[in-house]
Design a protein around this motif. Structure first.
Motif, PDB file in Angstrom:
ATOM      1  N   GLN A 169       2.537   7.192  -5.964  1.00  0.00           N
ATOM      2  CA  GLN A 169       2.368   6.044  -5.073  1.00  0.00           C
ATOM      3  C   GLN A 169       2.010   6.577  -3.704  1.00  0.00           C
ATOM      4  O   GLN A 169       2.710   7.430  -3.176  1.00  0.00           O
ATOM      5  CB  GLN A 169       3.661   5.244  -4.989  1.00  0.00           C
ATOM      6  N   LEU A 191       2.431   4.288   7.895  1.00  0.00           N
ATOM      7  CA  LEU A 191       3.442   4.886   8.756  1.00  0.00           C
ATOM      8  C   LEU A 191       3.418   6.403   8.686  1.00  0.00           C
ATOM      9  O   LEU A 191       3.748   7.101   9.626  1.00  0.00           O
ATOM     10  CB  LEU A 191       4.803   4.346   8.294  1.00  0.00           C
ATOM     11  N   ILE A 204       8.951   7.828  -8.230  1.00  0.00           N
ATOM     12  CA  ILE A 204      10.330   7.683  -8.687  1.00  0.00           C
ATOM     13  C   ILE A 204      10.501   8.524  -9.943  1.00  0.00           C
ATOM     14  O   ILE A 204       9.728   8.391 -10.894  1.00  0.00           O
ATOM     15  CB  ILE A 204      10.651   6.205  -8.967  1.00  0.00           C
ATOM     16  N   VAL A 246      13.944   9.029  -5.620  1.00  0.00           N
ATOM     17  CA  VAL A 246      12.597   9.058  -5.052  1.00  0.00           C
ATOM     18  C   VAL A 246      12.300  10.493  -4.642  1.00  0.00           C
ATOM     19  O   VAL A 246      13.168  11.194  -4.134  1.00  0.00           O
ATOM     20  CB  VAL A 246      12.504   8.135  -3.821  1.00  0.00           C
ATOM     21  N   PHE A 261      13.399   7.476   1.953  1.00  0.00           N
ATOM     22  CA  PHE A 261      12.961   6.494   0.966  1.00  0.00           C
ATOM     23  C   PHE A 261      14.141   6.032   0.119  1.00  0.00           C
ATOM     24  O   PHE A 261      15.022   6.820  -0.223  1.00  0.00           O
ATOM     25  CB  PHE A 261      11.912   7.105   0.038  1.00  0.00           C
ATOM     26  N   ILE A 262      14.122   4.755  -0.218  1.00  0.00           N
ATOM     27  CA  ILE A 262      15.131   4.197  -1.110  1.00  0.00           C
ATOM     28  C   ILE A 262      14.396   3.590  -2.300  1.00  0.00           C
ATOM     29  O   ILE A 262      13.333   3.006  -2.137  1.00  0.00           O
ATOM     30  CB  ILE A 262      15.938   3.082  -0.406  1.00  0.00           C
ATOM     31  N   LYS A 276      10.915  -0.132  -6.660  1.00  0.00           N
ATOM     32  CA  LYS A 276       9.957  -0.119  -5.563  1.00  0.00           C
ATOM     33  C   LYS A 276      10.462   0.865  -4.513  1.00  0.00           C
ATOM     34  O   LYS A 276      11.651   0.862  -4.186  1.00  0.00           O
ATOM     35  CB  LYS A 276       9.913  -1.513  -4.954  1.00  0.00           C
ATOM     36  N   VAL A 277       9.565   1.706  -4.017  1.00  0.00           N
ATOM     37  CA  VAL A 277       9.990   2.652  -2.995  1.00  0.00           C
ATOM     38  C   VAL A 277       9.876   1.992  -1.624  1.00  0.00           C
ATOM     39  O   VAL A 277       8.827   1.464  -1.268  1.00  0.00           O
ATOM     40  CB  VAL A 277       9.147   3.940  -3.041  1.00  0.00           C
ATOM     41  N   VAL A 307      10.825   2.191   2.622  1.00  0.00           N
ATOM     42  CA  VAL A 307      11.167   3.055   3.749  1.00  0.00           C
ATOM     43  C   VAL A 307      12.436   2.519   4.417  1.00  0.00           C
ATOM     44  O   VAL A 307      12.505   1.345   4.755  1.00  0.00           O
ATOM     45  CB  VAL A 307      10.024   3.085   4.787  1.00  0.00           C
ATOM     46  N   GLY A 334       4.442  -6.787   8.511  1.00  0.00           N
ATOM     47  CA  GLY A 334       3.021  -6.725   8.167  1.00  0.00           C
ATOM     48  C   GLY A 334       2.789  -6.548   6.681  1.00  0.00           C
ATOM     49  O   GLY A 334       1.934  -5.779   6.276  1.00  0.00           O
ATOM     50  N   GLU A 344       4.487  -4.934   4.608  1.00  0.00           N
ATOM     51  CA  GLU A 344       5.104  -3.740   4.029  1.00  0.00           C
ATOM     52  C   GLU A 344       6.620  -3.899   4.016  1.00  0.00           C
ATOM     53  O   GLU A 344       7.216  -4.302   5.002  1.00  0.00           O
ATOM     54  CB  GLU A 344       4.735  -2.510   4.870  1.00  0.00           C
ATOM     55  N   PHE A 390      10.458  -2.897   4.208  1.00  0.00           N
ATOM     56  CA  PHE A 390      11.298  -1.904   4.878  1.00  0.00           C
ATOM     57  C   PHE A 390      12.749  -2.215   4.545  1.00  0.00           C
ATOM     58  O   PHE A 390      13.070  -3.316   4.132  1.00  0.00           O
ATOM     59  CB  PHE A 390      11.139  -2.010   6.397  1.00  0.00           C
ATOM     60  N   PHE A 429       6.335   2.062  14.492  1.00  0.00           N
ATOM     61  CA  PHE A 429       6.409   3.478  14.840  1.00  0.00           C
ATOM     62  C   PHE A 429       5.105   3.965  15.470  1.00  0.00           C
ATOM     63  O   PHE A 429       4.821   5.137  15.469  1.00  0.00           O
ATOM     64  CB  PHE A 429       6.737   4.315  13.602  1.00  0.00           C
TER      65      PHE A 429
END
Lengths: 891, 161
Positions: A563, A568, A580, A586, B65-66, B71-72, B74, B101, B103, B105, B160
């Motif tokens: 992915q 950012l 993953i 991750v 990352f979580i 789904k990954v 930030v 936006g 994305e 988080f 950021f």
């Protein structure tokens, strides 16, 4: 946008792509009734739908095109004129579709310019269809019945036409088109009550004839929907793994069989979803015939295009990514590869050059070959050009194998074309091909025989989405490295695989090779280990270059779903994405190209050879400052750009003479200056070789700690002459070494600046920090400083007064008014660079680039300029003295 | 927990909006012994944090990352955003799923408390003498009987650039 309209737009774009390749193949082989039918079908669909959507301009053009094709379909010879008219028509349709996409309606305008010539052409050849039908023999029995049948029907339909109402005239071929049964067309028919019932039945009958049609049943799915399914599948895989783990833990024999089934089904599902993303190469191939056709016209050469493997499937994203590189290579082939027809005939080759593009699977990758039977690469010429360009010594390049030499043409700006044409030859592009390829993990290889032709082979991964990766561990964290870049992993030991520090760069001796390596932890700013024993080095190969990263452990190989990272993280070039893992964690995926970049491994250049290896500049992390320790004081830094290299000679190589130490370096004696109370009682000494004002000297230091990238500010006002000031580096105060001071000591040439002539000086820069830092320095050196914060201010000041020296930052430089500047030709323009960029930016003529941290260099340059100026004055005042020849940049 | 809280908050918000003036519902989030408000409608999920994958070389405010249900995402540390010392023990164990936006988080906080529904009349601007970091990441203040509650500015927290 209206959903119907959106559907129409995306469908039409595909249709047009399809038509182009059919048109060109049709032009070559007019008896290809299949091509005619396809073209007719596609244009007809566009016409039908535009009529339905009320896009009248599009409808009239496509109607004209359709009528033209219809005559061809009925057997009229496909003249070049007809094909050109059709292509023009298609261009207009394409343009209109793009416009409709933007405006959501048709733009104003008229298409008579397209339609009139078509009509004129049609009038000229109206009689022909019937004639052709009668007179033509049937050489292709298999194809004949189909084509014959259709015109017959068309005729019948036409006979009925006069009976139909006036609007029906617009679509005379509607009922005549047997293979088209699209609902849109059916609906368009509705408002015509006079439509004879017979036509309906005919449509059905036609549908049966068209049953053989190879258009597969498809539905349109948004890429996002597929992506979502992919995500869910990944999650499913994860859950399965958890259940597997549980069943193992509790030894649940009963669930074993169903679990195994779940396991296979999950894998199959994953595979099926991956396949859904695949698209045939024909998508890419469709536009090639037209490109080659156009090249043939503009270059006045003849080509024979062969496309193979159009059904090879590739991830949709990748197909788009290789489009530009492929087109570029084809242009290259057509222009440089293939000779002119005369040349070819003279060399006993057929007049038309052959361009073959073939796609096929090999070892889990798609290979795409672009081959020609042209003149091939001229190795000698490339060698010559490489020497000319200074890419290596004549001897070194002579030693290279042909394969190595070919790689030069892949370098930016390298072109051996004697003549630049508007198609190619500017030396721009091959490097773009390489970079777009490497961005998707592809590679390029090149084979060539002089006089016989050359062949580019692109290797492209099947999909971006799933790739095998090597999972490694560094500083307690796991990272994935794309498997395709991994050459091998070797353990570090005392004998054969040893890690050494050569000129401050870590290298691995592997068999007979010296490979630059770096610790992954260090690259990532993580705590690095003290010893390298029982560590592993993963050797990566990229564009023919090898380099290694030191890791703690190799965990294993895993299939990962890549992915990409969000916007950012665009600044972090060492990562290419995340994924993953099976256990739900991750993991970051390292980008080999990014790593190479950080390690300053020069990928594009092959020029480093035996001789240059000894002289090699330090291979280290690109950055601003070298952090080192010398004596008991605070750590010190020196601009990385000022350091030519770092050497570690034996103590016996250092001589003491007078107050000075001298280091013998290749028949030259370099003055070496101990920094502070550096320990001089060691077996080896560590010396930073510095170049300044074209002279070389060494700084004797204890230990190089790090190379750091920082934009920290220097606190000035230092009492010690040897340092510029102090700065804060990750919470530690470090001393910023003044190389100019040591230069003075080394060459006893330190000028007493206060005695030097003074200048009327203009300091331009929007950064208040820069003003604050330099203004006191310049003032204390006796110069009269006028400050300007913006380029406008500076322009105004320059008009009002004469300045001997203008000091400005790179940003303001570009905004300065050249005409105002030209009125002060004697003014020295000192452009401050931030060290890293010094010497890289081309800059303006006559400008002197200077590192903004090099306070001494700045003052010395000003002094030298003023001296030169005062020396010049007694001579003829109007003699134009060349600007300072040497850029005082230390990069 | 989040689902319940949301329904309750929305219910009361709707009811009170009819009664008098406009009201807005906020989650109370706790970090480093400070309390902040976060508009309920901005939060998409509240979840307990499993493991976080740190991103070397990234700004320290980005915790890592979580994996949020396949789904990954930030994760940004509110603590570090506010310049507070790193969490100990059970700190930063809860994440709030947010979006900027388009994305996704996650904002790491120490814990999430009750939902407050506050009338618009209680809103004031951030006073100019406020702590700089705190002022940067909060958009306004609400005056409560028990004191002030600053409201987090989600857009800025995840900016950021």
């Amino acid at each position: 946008m209206d959903e119907l309209l959106a559907d129409f737009l995306s469908e039409s774009r595909e249709h047009i792509e399809g038509i182009e390749s059919y048109l060109v193949s049709f032009e070559k082989n007019p008896h290809d009734s299949d091509a005619v039918t396809q073209i007719f079908r596609l244009v007809h669909t566009i016409k039908g739908t535009t009529g339905f959507l009320g896009l009248t301009r599009l409808q009239t053009i496509s109607h004209a095109c359709e009528t033209l094709i219809d005559t061809l379909r009925s057997g009229a010879p496909p003249t070049a004129e007809a094909v050109s008219l059709l292509l023009l028509g298609m261009d207009r349709i394409k343009y209109m579709i793009a416009k409709v996409g933007e405006l959501e309606q048709e733009p104003e305008g008229d298409d008579r310019d397209i339609i009139a010539p078509i009509e004129a052409y049609l009038q000229g050849g109206q009689e022909e269809p019937a004639k052709a039908e009668v007179s033509e023999p049937a050489p292709e029995a298999a194809a004949r019945p189909k084509t014959k049948q259709r015109p017959a029907k068309a005729k019948r339909a036409k006979e009925q036409q006069p009976a139909a109402s006036e609007p029906a005239k617009q679509e005379p071929s509607l009922s005549a088109e047997p293979s088209e049964a699209a609902s849109a067309v059916q609906m368009a028919k509705e408002p015509q009550p006079a439509q004879p019932l017979e036509a309906e039945t005919k449509g059905k009958e036609a549908e049966q004839t068209a049953g053989k049609d190879k258009t597969p049943d498809t539905i349109r799915i948004s890429v996002l929907a597929i992506q979502r399914i992919m995500d869910l599948v990944s999650e499913l895989v994860l859950t399965r793994n958890q259940i597997l783990e549980l069943s193992r833990q509790y030894n649940l024999a009963q669930v074993k069989a169903p679990l195994e089934r779940l396991s296979t089904v999950t894998s199959d599902l994953q595979d099926a979803v991956m396949r859904a993303r695949m698209q045939p190469m024909s998508r890419l191939f469709a536009s090639i015939p037209r490109l080659v056709r156009e090249l043939s016209v503009s270059l006045n050469k003849k080509y024979n295009l062969i496309l193979e493997g159009a059904d090879t499937e590739l991830d949709r994203q990748l197909i788009e990514a290789i489009r530009d590189p492929l087109m570029h290579l084809i242009r290259n082939c057509a222009d440089h590869g293939i000779e002119t027809p005369e040349e070819r005939l003279a060399n006993g080759k057929p007049e038309a050059g052959e361009i073959m593009i073939a796609a096929y699977y090999e070892s889990g990758q798609v290979h795409l070959e672009i081959a020609d039977d042209g003149r091939g690469l001229d190795v000698d010429r490339i060698r010559e050009k490489a020497v000319e360009r200074g890419l290596g010594s004549r001897e070194a390049i002579a030693r290279m194998t042909d394969e190595e030499v070919y790689r030069f043409i892949l370098m930016p700006g390298f072109s051996t074309a004697a003549q630049v044409t508007n198609v190619s030859g500017r030396g721009v592009g091959m490097d773009v091909v390489i970079s777009s390829l490497s961005s998707i993990g592809g590679t390029i290889a090149l084979q060539s025989t002089k006089g016989k032709g050359s062949k580019f082979i692109l290797q492209i991964p099947l999909t971006l989405a799933i790739a095998p990766a090597l999972v490694v561990k560094a500083a307690g964290q796991q990272f994935a490295i794309p498997q395709q870049c991994v050459n091998e992993a070797v353990g570090v030991d005392e004998e054969s695989h040893t890690l050494q520090i050569v000129e401050n760069a870590l290298v691995l001796k592997l068999r007979d090779e010296i490979i630059p390596v770096a610790e992954l932890a260090a690259i990532l700013g993580l705590p690095a280990a003290e010893a390298y024993n029982d560590k592993l080095v993963v050797i990566l190969g990229l564009r023919g270059k090898k380099f290694g990263i030191v890791v703690d452990d190799v965990v294993g190989i895993q299939e990962i779903v890549v992915q990409p990272l969000g916007r950012l993280f665009s600044g972090l070039k060492v990562y290419s994405g995340n994924t993953i893992l099976g256990d739900g964690s991750v993991i970051l995926i390292l980008d080999p190209a990014g790593l190479a970049d950080v390690m300053s491994v020069e990928l594009a250049s092959e020029a480093i050879h035996q001789q240059s290896r000894e002289e090699a500049h330090i291979t280290a992390m690109a950055s601003n400052l070298i952090l080192f320790k010398a004596g008991s004081g605070a750590p010190k830094v020196v601009p990385r750009s000022a350091v030519l290299r770092i050497v570690r000679p034996k103590a016996s190589a250092i001589y003491q003479a007078d107050q000075l130490y001298l280091y013998r370096c290749q028949d030259r004696l370099v003055p070496v200056l101990p920094v502070d109370d550096v320990n001089r009682d060691t077996d080896t000494c560590l010396i930073l070789i510095i170049t300044l004002h074209d002279k070389t000297f060494g700084l004797w230091v204890d230990e190089v700690l790090d190379i750091v990238e920082t934009s920290g500010e220097i606190q000035l006002a230092s009492e010690t002459p040897s340092i510029v000031g102090t700065m804060d580096l990750r919470g530690t105060a470090v001393e910023f070494i003044d190389t100019g001071y040591y230069f003075g000591l080394a060459y006893q040439a330190s000028q007493n600046v206060t005695e030097a002539p003074h200048a009327n000086l203009l300091l331009v820069g929007s950064d208040p920090g820069m003003q604050d830092m330099l203004s006191p320095v310049l003032t204390s050196a006796g110069h009269k400083v006028t400050a300007a914060e913006t380029a406008e201010q500076a322009n105004k000041l320059l008009q009002q007064a004469n300045f001997g020296v203008i000091v400005l930052d790179a940003k303001s430089r570009n905004s300065l008014d050249e005409t105002v500047l030209s009125r002060q030709p004697d003014a020295l323009r000192l452009v401050l660079s931030d060290g890293q960029k010094a010497g890289r930016e081309p800059g303006h003529e006559g400008d002197v680039l200077i590192n903004q941290f090099d306070r001494r260099g700045l003052l010395d340059t000003i002094a030298a300029h003023l001296e030169a100026l005062s020396a010049r004055v007694p001579e003829a005042a109007n003699v134009n003295v060349a600007p300072l020849e040497k850029d005082v940049s230390f990069g | 927990m989040s689902a319940n809280a949301t329904t309750r908050a929305e219910g009361s918000a709707a009811a009170s909006a009819v009664a008098s003036g406009r009201k807005t519902s906020f989650f109370t989030v706790y970090v480093n012994d400070s309390v902040f408000g976060l508009e309920v409608k901005e939060a998409q999920a509240i979840f307990r944090v499993g493991s976080i994958t740190p991103i070397p070389l990234m700004q320290k405010e980005v915790a890592g990352f979580i994996n949020l249900r396949g789904k990954v995402v930030v994760a940004v540390s509110l603590r570090r955003r506010l310049g507070a010392p790193p969490a100990e023990g059970n700190g930063e164990s809860v994440a709030i799923g947010l979006e900027k936006g388009g994305e996704p988080f996650a904002l790491l906080v120490d814990r999430v408390g009750d939902v407050l529904t506050l009338p618009d009349s209680a809103r004031t601007d951030i006073p100019p003498h406020c702590d700089e970091l705190q002022a940067r990441y909060t958009r306004d203040l609400y005056v409560l009987e028990s004191g002030l509650i600053p409201i987090l500015d989600v857009q800025r927290l995840f900016d950021f650039s």
